[in-house]
Each structure stands twice: as C-alpha cells, then as structure tokens.
Write an enzyme that holds these catalytic residues in place. Structure first.
Site, PDB file in Angstrom:
ATOM      1  N   ASP A  94       0.844  -1.184   0.000  1.00 59.33           N
ATOM      2  CA  ASP A  94       0.000   0.000   0.000  1.00 59.33           C
ATOM      3  C   ASP A  94       0.887   1.245   0.000  1.00 59.33           C
ATOM      4  O   ASP A  94       1.428   1.635   1.034  1.00 59.33           O
ATOM      5  CB  ASP A  94      -0.910  -0.001   1.241  1.00 59.33           C
ATOM      6  CG  ASP A  94      -1.853   1.182   1.231  1.00 59.33           C
ATOM      7  OD1 ASP A  94      -2.838   1.137   0.471  1.00 59.33           O
ATOM      8  OD2 ASP A  94      -1.588   2.162   1.951  1.00 59.33           O
ATOM      9  N   SER A 120      -4.055   1.941  10.264  1.00 59.40           N
ATOM     10  CA  SER A 120      -3.747   2.262  11.664  1.00 59.40           C
ATOM     11  C   SER A 120      -4.495   1.313  12.599  1.00 59.40           C
ATOM     12  O   SER A 120      -5.143   1.736  13.566  1.00 59.40           O
ATOM     13  CB  SER A 120      -4.070   3.729  11.989  1.00 59.40           C
ATOM     14  OG  SER A 120      -3.356   4.592  11.130  1.00 59.40           O
ATOM     15  N   SER A 121      -4.376   0.029  12.310  1.00 61.61           N
ATOM     16  CA  SER A 121      -5.107  -1.003  13.055  1.00 61.61           C
ATOM     17  C   SER A 121      -4.735  -1.060  14.535  1.00 61.61           C
ATOM     18  O   SER A 121      -5.465  -1.647  15.326  1.00 61.61           O
ATOM     19  CB  SER A 121      -4.811  -2.382  12.455  1.00 61.61           C
ATOM     20  OG  SER A 121      -5.120  -2.406  11.101  1.00 61.61           O
ATOM     21  N   PHE A 122      -3.579  -0.474  14.895  1.00 61.59           N
ATOM     22  CA  PHE A 122      -3.161  -0.520  16.300  1.00 61.59           C
ATOM     23  C   PHE A 122      -3.533   0.759  17.043  1.00 61.59           C
ATOM     24  O   PHE A 122      -3.071   1.003  18.156  1.00 61.59           O
ATOM     25  CB  PHE A 122      -1.644  -0.772  16.394  1.00 61.59           C
ATOM     26  CG  PHE A 122      -1.185  -1.973  15.603  1.00 61.59           C
ATOM     27  CD1 PHE A 122      -1.900  -3.168  15.655  1.00 61.59           C
ATOM     28  CD2 PHE A 122      -0.052  -1.909  14.798  1.00 61.59           C
ATOM     29  CE1 PHE A 122      -1.490  -4.268  14.917  1.00 61.59           C
ATOM     30  CE2 PHE A 122       0.360  -3.009  14.057  1.00 61.59           C
ATOM     31  CZ  PHE A 122      -0.367  -4.192  14.113  1.00 61.59           C
ATOM     32  N   PHE A 174       0.627   6.822  15.745  1.00 59.96           N
ATOM     33  CA  PHE A 174       0.620   8.287  15.889  1.00 59.96           C
ATOM     34  C   PHE A 174       1.564   8.734  17.009  1.00 59.96           C
ATOM     35  O   PHE A 174       2.155   9.800  16.941  1.00 59.96           O
ATOM     36  CB  PHE A 174      -0.818   8.772  16.089  1.00 59.96           C
ATOM     37  CG  PHE A 174      -1.665   8.347  14.922  1.00 59.96           C
ATOM     38  CD1 PHE A 174      -1.597   9.034  13.721  1.00 59.96           C
ATOM     39  CD2 PHE A 174      -2.451   7.200  14.979  1.00 59.96           C
ATOM     40  CE1 PHE A 174      -2.317   8.610  12.611  1.00 59.96           C
ATOM     41  CE2 PHE A 174      -3.177   6.768  13.888  1.00 59.96           C
ATOM     42  CZ  PHE A 174      -3.110   7.476  12.699  1.00 59.96           C
ATOM     43  N   HIS A 189      -6.655   9.771  -2.120  1.00 59.88           N
ATOM     44  CA  HIS A 189      -6.089   9.673  -0.763  1.00 59.88           C
ATOM     45  C   HIS A 189      -6.956  10.384   0.282  1.00 59.88           C
ATOM     46  O   HIS A 189      -7.283   9.821   1.316  1.00 59.88           O
ATOM     47  CB  HIS A 189      -4.670  10.262  -0.786  1.00 59.88           C
ATOM     48  CG  HIS A 189      -3.795   9.776   0.325  1.00 59.88           C
ATOM     49  ND1 HIS A 189      -2.424   9.667   0.221  1.00 59.88           N
ATOM     50  CD2 HIS A 189      -4.079   9.375   1.581  1.00 59.88           C
ATOM     51  CE1 HIS A 189      -1.922   9.205   1.355  1.00 59.88           C
ATOM     52  NE2 HIS A 189      -2.911   9.027   2.197  1.00 59.88           N
ATOM     53  N   LYS A 218      -1.865   5.964  -4.425  1.00 57.11           N
ATOM     54  CA  LYS A 218      -2.919   6.953  -4.117  1.00 57.11           C
ATOM     55  C   LYS A 218      -2.676   8.274  -4.828  1.00 57.11           C
ATOM     56  O   LYS A 218      -1.520   8.683  -5.013  1.00 57.11           O
ATOM     57  CB  LYS A 218      -2.975   7.204  -2.603  1.00 57.11           C
ATOM     58  CG  LYS A 218      -3.088   5.931  -1.781  1.00 57.11           C
ATOM     59  CD  LYS A 218      -3.379   6.185  -0.317  1.00 57.11           C
ATOM     60  CE  LYS A 218      -3.304   4.897   0.479  1.00 57.11           C
ATOM     61  NZ  LYS A 218      -1.944   4.513   0.854  1.00 57.11           N
ATOM     62  N   TYR A 249       3.973   9.272   0.565  1.00 59.56           N
ATOM     63  CA  TYR A 249       4.936   8.558   1.425  1.00 59.56           C
ATOM     64  C   TYR A 249       6.375   8.790   0.955  1.00 59.56           C
ATOM     65  O   TYR A 249       7.324   8.477   1.676  1.00 59.56           O
ATOM     66  CB  TYR A 249       4.621   7.060   1.503  1.00 59.56           C
ATOM     67  CG  TYR A 249       3.201   6.749   1.971  1.00 59.56           C
ATOM     68  CD1 TYR A 249       2.466   7.692   2.684  1.00 59.56           C
ATOM     69  CD2 TYR A 249       2.591   5.523   1.694  1.00 59.56           C
ATOM     70  CE1 TYR A 249       1.165   7.433   3.095  1.00 59.56           C
ATOM     71  CE2 TYR A 249       1.287   5.257   2.107  1.00 59.56           C
ATOM     72  CZ  TYR A 249       0.580   6.221   2.806  1.00 59.56           C
ATOM     73  OH  TYR A 249      -0.702   5.966   3.222  1.00 59.56           O
ATOM     74  N   LYS A 257       2.351  -1.988   8.862  1.00 54.16           N
ATOM     75  CA  LYS A 257       3.762  -1.854   8.465  1.00 54.16           C
ATOM     76  C   LYS A 257       4.614  -2.237   9.667  1.00 54.16           C
ATOM     77  O   LYS A 257       4.261  -1.958  10.817  1.00 54.16           O
ATOM     78  CB  LYS A 257       4.002  -0.400   8.049  1.00 54.16           C
ATOM     79  CG  LYS A 257       5.420   0.085   8.178  1.00 54.16           C
ATOM     80  CD  LYS A 257       5.629   0.873   9.483  1.00 54.16           C
ATOM     81  CE  LYS A 257       7.079   1.160   9.731  1.00 54.16           C
ATOM     82  NZ  LYS A 257       7.349   1.682  11.085  1.00 54.16           N
TER      83      LYS A 257
END
Ligand SMILES: NC(=O)c1ccc[n+]([C@@H]2O[C@H](COP(=O)([O-])OP(=O)(O)OC[C@H]3O[C@@H](n4cnc5c(N)ncnc54)[C@H](OP(=O)(O)O)[C@@H]3O)[C@@H](O)[C@H]2O)c1
Length: 322
Positions: A45, A217-219, A224, A112, A79, A50, A273
């Site tokens: 992704d 941002s699954s965690f 952040f 995006h 994106k 980036y 990631k």
C-alpha cells in the site's frame, strides 16, 4: 505464509493482509519490500505522499528478477494526492507514479483524501505535501469537485493504467454522493479503523454497495505516538489494554495479532507496516485463528469514535472531519 484473498467488484482478488508503506524510510524501503515479499506479502500500500515509491519499486523489481514473485502475483496500491485532483492532472501523475514504481499498471489507485488542494508541479516539489509553500505555513485549496476527480479516475481505469479505483478517508455522506455519479463503483474504501474508531454503520454502507473496506492504523494510537502526534500520547495504547491483553493470552497470540484478527474477522483488509522481521511475520499470520463472537463484541465495545488521522491533529488547518 500467505494471505487469504478478498473478491473485489472489478473482478480482481485482493490480499486481505498487506504491507503499508507510510513511514518506511527511503534508505531501507527497497530491502524491506524485498523481505516482505520473501515473507509472503503480496499487497503493498503506497502513495505519492509517502515519498518512497521509487525505492518500493526497486524492492519489487529485485524480487521479480530473483524469481521470488511475478508482477501479476503482486497487488500494488497507490494513491492520488490532494494537489493532483484537477481532472487533467490525474493521468499525468498516475503515469509518473507508475514510472516511479517501474510497473505499467496499478492494481488499485485511490483518492487519498477528499480535498482538492492547489496544483504543485512535481518539478517544483515532490511529494508536495499539504502546504502550498516550502515553509509549510499556507494552505491553498484547489477548485476541483470530487466528482470531476473521480471521473478522471474512471477514465484512468478504462485506459488500463489501474485495474481498480477506490477512495480513502471518505465519510458515509461522501460515499453516498459518489454512488450517485459513479459509473464504476469504487472497489475499496480505505479508512482509519481500530477499536477506538469502529464505525459499524460506515462498514454496513460499504458492504451493501459491494465495496471492500481496508482498515489502516489497526493498532490505534501506536502509529501516531510513533509519528509524534501530541494528542495520541494521552490515549492508552491498545497493546496494553486489559481487554486486548487477556484475549491475546487466551489465544496464545500477541496483542497486535488480536487487533488485526478483530479487523479481518469483521471482513476488512489490513495493511500494517513493521520495520522488524519478527513483527512482519507475526502481522501476516492473523487469519489462522478465530476470536469468538463475544471477544469481537468486547473489542468493539472499546469504541470511543476517536480519530487520530485528521489533518487538524497534525496541525494542518483543514477541518476535513469536523
Ligand atoms: N489512507 C490513509 O490516509 C492512510 C493513513 C495512514 C496509514 N495508511 C496506510 O496504512 C498503513 C498502516 O497504517 P499505520 O502506519 O498508521 O499503522 P500500522 O502500520 O498499523 O502501525 C505501525 C506501528 O505499529 C508498530 N507495529 C507494527 N507491527 C507491530 C507488532 N506486531 N507489534 C507491535 N508493534 C507493531 C510499528 O512499529 P515497527 O515498525 O517498529 O514494528 C509502527 O509503530 C500505512 O503504512 C499506510 O500504507 C493510509
């Protein structure tokens, strides 16, 4: 190790677990992508923003050259950045991004963020970022509607520059509006998604319209805090939350694996990631155990409707989600 595949509305199949390229440093990006392919990742992704598409492409090229994988076995996502929303800018920038990756099509190309910023040429500054000036002080909006941008994305898909198109950071209202004019439905919707931001109604809307949702941002706060966002530092890490740690202990899995399994069992794709080989392997092995319905409910009940990735939280004066 490999990932299950999800069916997309364009007929392609997309790996449910992929590798996200945000914050992957330029100097190690090619090696990280190469090792991720060796580990079994097939979806990458990426994004203009980036700033590492050239290096990611180098990792892909090396893996193909060494016979680890064929291009058609990979699923490469990129994106469209906010400052390229003018319809006439979509194809040229898409072609530049393809050249950076060293491929002749993307598997998925997505808008995006739902905001048009003033065009900045790649020769002036690339990636352009949010601000119109080098000093990062001034925002200048563009004049293109999301409808006009999306139509240019449809044209790019018809030309074969990308196999599928999608959107990211869209709310339900924007998605409903898009569905009134889209002649090609978005194959995916990419959104921030974790137990502090569960969004069941948005997921339902996507499902009703055959749109696969990818959660980023699954965690939760972790990426952040990592990115030095002040607000995230005041929020308890999900990795330390009692509900998550006790479920992880019960299944003999890590807390990260439980968070990714919660998302994948809800039908989402995930794109974590990691810069560590051990965590990279761990993150791919998240579809071979099952949480109970009650465990999924317990995790979903942590919802705080708390969004980290809003421009205002980064000090960027754009009230995108207000
Ligand atoms: N569409 C959008 O607007 C948008 C926004 C944000 C992100 N994304 C996409 O989503 C991807 C993922 O999002 P993200 O970067 O916010 O979050 P993430 O990749 O889910 O989380 C990254 C953080 O978690 C750590 N980590 C990874 N695996 C771990 C594990 N098994 N155990 C403990 N810690 C672990 C990483 O540290 P280590 O590297 O040290 O392991 C890093 O601090 C991005 O790379 C990008 O492709 C899209």
């Amino acid at each position: 190790m490999s990932s299950p595949l999800l069916q997309l509305s364009n007929g392609s199949k997309m790996p449910q677990v992929g590798f996200g390229l945000w914050k992957v440093p330029n100097e190690s990006c090619a090696d990280i992508v190469y090792n991720a392919i060796k580990t079994g990742y097939r979806l990458f992704d990426g994004a203009c923003d980036y700033g590492n598409e050239v290096e990611a492409g180098q990792g892909v090229a090396r893996a193909i050259k060494d016979g680890l994988v064929k291009r058609e076995e990979l699923f490469i996502v990129s994106k469209l950045w906010n400052s390229f929303h003018d319809p006439e800018q979509v194809e040229p920038i898409l072609k530049k991004q393809l050249a950076d990756w060293g491929v002749d099509y993307f598997d998925l190309y997505i808008i995006h963020f739902p905001v048009s910023l003033k065009y900045i040429s790649p020769e002036t500054r690339y990636p352009p970022g949010w601000f119109v000036d080098d000093a990062s002080t001034k925002i200048e909006y563009g004049k293109s509607s999301l409808e006009s941008t999306y139509k240019a994305m449809e044209a790019a898909q018809k030309k074969g520059l990308t196999k599928a198109i999608g959107v990211s950071n869209y709310t339900g209202a924007l998605l409903l509006d898009l569905l009134t004019y889209a002649t090609i439905k978005p194959a995916t919707l990419q959104i921030e998604h974790h137990p502090y931001l569960v969004q069941p109604k948005l997921l339902e809307l996507a499902k009703e319209n055959d749109i696969v949702v990818t959660g980023y941002s699954s965690f939760g706060p972790q990426s952040f805090v990592d990115g030095d966002m002040a607000m995230a530092k005041d929020i308890p890490l999900l990795f330390d939350h009692d509900v998550i740690t006790s479920i992880a202990k019960k299944h003999n899995k890590t807390t990260a694996q439980v968070l990714l399994r919660w998302a994948t069992q809800r039908g989402l794709a995930v794109i974590p990631k990691s810069s560590s080989q051990q965590r990279l392997e761990q993150n791919l092995a998240v579809t071979n155990f099952d949480l109970s319905d009650d465990e999924i409910k317990q995790i979903s009940s942590l919802d705080k409707n708390l969004r980290f990735n809003a421009p205002l939280n980064w000090g960027i004066p754009i009230p995108l989600f207000s």
